[in-house]
Design an enzyme around this catalytic site. Structure first.
Site, PDB file in Angstrom:
ATOM      1  N   ASP A  67       0.805  -1.220   0.000  1.00 41.84           N
ATOM      2  CA  ASP A  67       0.000   0.000   0.000  1.00 41.84           C
ATOM      3  C   ASP A  67       0.838   1.271   0.000  1.00 41.84           C
ATOM      4  O   ASP A  67       2.067   1.233   0.168  1.00 41.84           O
ATOM      5  CB  ASP A  67      -0.967  -0.015   1.204  1.00 41.84           C
ATOM      6  CG  ASP A  67      -0.309  -0.502   2.493  1.00 41.84           C
ATOM      7  OD1 ASP A  67       0.932  -0.488   2.564  1.00 41.84           O
ATOM      8  OD2 ASP A  67      -1.024  -0.897   3.413  1.00 41.84           O
ATOM      9  N   HIS A 138      -6.938  -4.905   9.900  1.00 44.08           N
ATOM     10  CA  HIS A 138      -6.714  -4.716   8.463  1.00 44.08           C
ATOM     11  C   HIS A 138      -5.440  -5.418   8.000  1.00 44.08           C
ATOM     12  O   HIS A 138      -4.509  -5.630   8.767  1.00 44.08           O
ATOM     13  CB  HIS A 138      -6.732  -3.232   8.050  1.00 44.08           C
ATOM     14  CG  HIS A 138      -5.579  -2.394   8.477  1.00 44.08           C
ATOM     15  ND1 HIS A 138      -5.670  -1.031   8.657  1.00 44.08           N
ATOM     16  CD2 HIS A 138      -4.292  -2.709   8.751  1.00 44.08           C
ATOM     17  CE1 HIS A 138      -4.498  -0.551   8.996  1.00 44.08           C
ATOM     18  NE2 HIS A 138      -3.645  -1.546   9.069  1.00 44.08           N
TER      19      HIS A 138
HETATM   20  C1  GLP Z   1      -0.108  -0.024   8.452  1.00 48.12           C
HETATM   21  C2  GLP Z   1       0.058  -0.789   7.148  1.00 48.12           C
HETATM   22  C3  GLP Z   1      -0.279  -2.241   7.341  1.00 48.12           C
HETATM   23  C4  GLP Z   1       0.476  -2.784   8.543  1.00 48.12           C
HETATM   24  C5  GLP Z   1       0.002  -2.074   9.766  1.00 48.12           C
HETATM   25  C6  GLP Z   1       0.592  -2.607  11.065  1.00 48.12           C
HETATM   26  O1  GLP Z   1      -1.434   0.308   8.690  1.00 48.12           O
HETATM   27  N1  GLP Z   1      -0.737  -0.269   6.101  1.00 48.12           N
HETATM   28  O2  GLP Z   1       0.072  -2.955   6.175  1.00 48.12           O
HETATM   29  O3  GLP Z   1       0.232  -4.139   8.672  1.00 48.12           O
HETATM   30  O4  GLP Z   1       0.375  -0.727   9.582  1.00 48.12           O
HETATM   31  O5  GLP Z   1       1.613  -1.784  11.505  1.00 48.12           O
HETATM   32  P1  GLP Z   1       2.493  -1.986  12.776  1.00 48.12           P
HETATM   33  O6  GLP Z   1       3.451  -3.065  12.481  1.00 48.12           O
HETATM   34  O7  GLP Z   1       3.206  -0.661  12.915  1.00 48.12           O
HETATM   35  O8  GLP Z   1       1.607  -2.285  13.915  1.00 48.12           O
END
Ligand code: GLP
Length: 266
Positions: A67, A138
């Site tokens: 993304d 998500h």
């Molecule tokens: C963002 C990304 C996701 C990722 C999520 C988790 O929202 N778009 O793809 O999985 O962060 O992030 P973190 O590892 O910082 O908790």
């Protein structure tokens, strides 16, 4: 779906990186699906170390990220383009032309989503997709109520995601772009293999809901229960709320695939 639990965050990062490295060693021209977020930072650091110290060769790999925010140029420090360069690409031997992220500055954002799926298809499809888990369940930026068959597309971020990601924007929720481009759930599901890595106490509640069900449109990650080659790696903090923990421990003792993964531990 198989689940492997690690003692701590460090081991989790090392194991995830080792599984990616194994994929690259076995198929040097692998098509890798990559993710961003804090969980991925230590994983990429481990991959860079494997390139620098053990000559892990990325020169024939192609990558597609999940993304990107809309409206951020790739030189913007808060963009996922910038993140990927900083944490991985500029440290390893991969040519920029082989790395792909959706273009959040595209003139036609609808077309950009369609083109992204087409590019993945043309490359031959994703061999191994790496995923993180958002606190609202998500994957990529497929927010709650995303269709399980959704394709790569323009999306609006949920209030929870804006809040969760505001830390990258100096804690200012109003600075977080409200729109993003994301690989669709349907696109992700076409990957031949998926590894979802989940770390820390802040993910324990969503990990439980995702793993133990029910499958629901409110938690996009639950679509992964329909994938036939999905491995979930979690640390014990993230696994602390599971009520099926004894079953997972039993599987780890007896499942040959999980035993093989255990032998890869640092
Ligand atoms: C963002 C990304 C996701 C990722 C999520 C988790 O929202 N778009 O793809 O999985 O962060 O992030 P973190 O590892 O910082 O908790």
């Amino acid at each position: 779906m198989k689940v492997f639990l690690c003692d701590n965050r460090k081991i989790l990062a090392s194991l995830t990186a080792e599984l990616l490295a194994k994929q690259v060693r076995q198929k040097p021209d692998s098509i890798l699906g990559l993710a961003t977020g804090r969980t991925m930072e230590s994983i990429y650091a481990e991959l860079v170390a494997r390139y620098k110290n053990h000559g892990l060769d990325f020169s024939s790999c192609t990558t597609f990220n999940l993304d990107e925010y809309v409206g951020l140029h790739k030189t913007n420090k808060q963009s996922y383009h910038y993140y990927m360069n900083e944490h991985l690409f500029r440290h390893i031997n991969i040519e920029e032309t082989r790395t792909h992220l959706p273009d959040g500055m595209a003139h036609d954002l609808i077309l950009e989503g369609q083109n992204y799926d087409e590019a993945i298809g043309k490359a031959g499809g994703i061999d191994l997709q790496l995923l993180g888990l958002g606190e609202n369940g998500h994957i990529g930026f497929n927010e709650p109520l995303s269709s399980f068959k959704s394709r790569s597309r323009l999306v609006v971020l949920s209030p929870e995601s804006l809040e969760q990601n505001s830390c990258i924007f100096d804690g200012n929720i109003n600075a977080v772009p409200v729109q993003a481009l994301t690989m669709g759930i349907g696109t992700i599901m076409e990957s031949r293999k998926i590894i979802l890595t989940v770390s820390g106490k802040s993910k324990s509640s969503i990990l439980k809901k995702f793993l133990e069900g029910p499958i629901t449109a409110q938690i996009s990650a639950t679509a992964l229960h329909y994938h036939n080659n999905c491995l979930v790696l979690a640390d014990k903090e993230a696994a602390s709320e599971l009520t099926t923990r004894h079953i997972l421990d039993h599987f780890m003792l007896h499942d040959p695939e999980l035993k093989e993964i255990e032998r890869m531990l640092p």
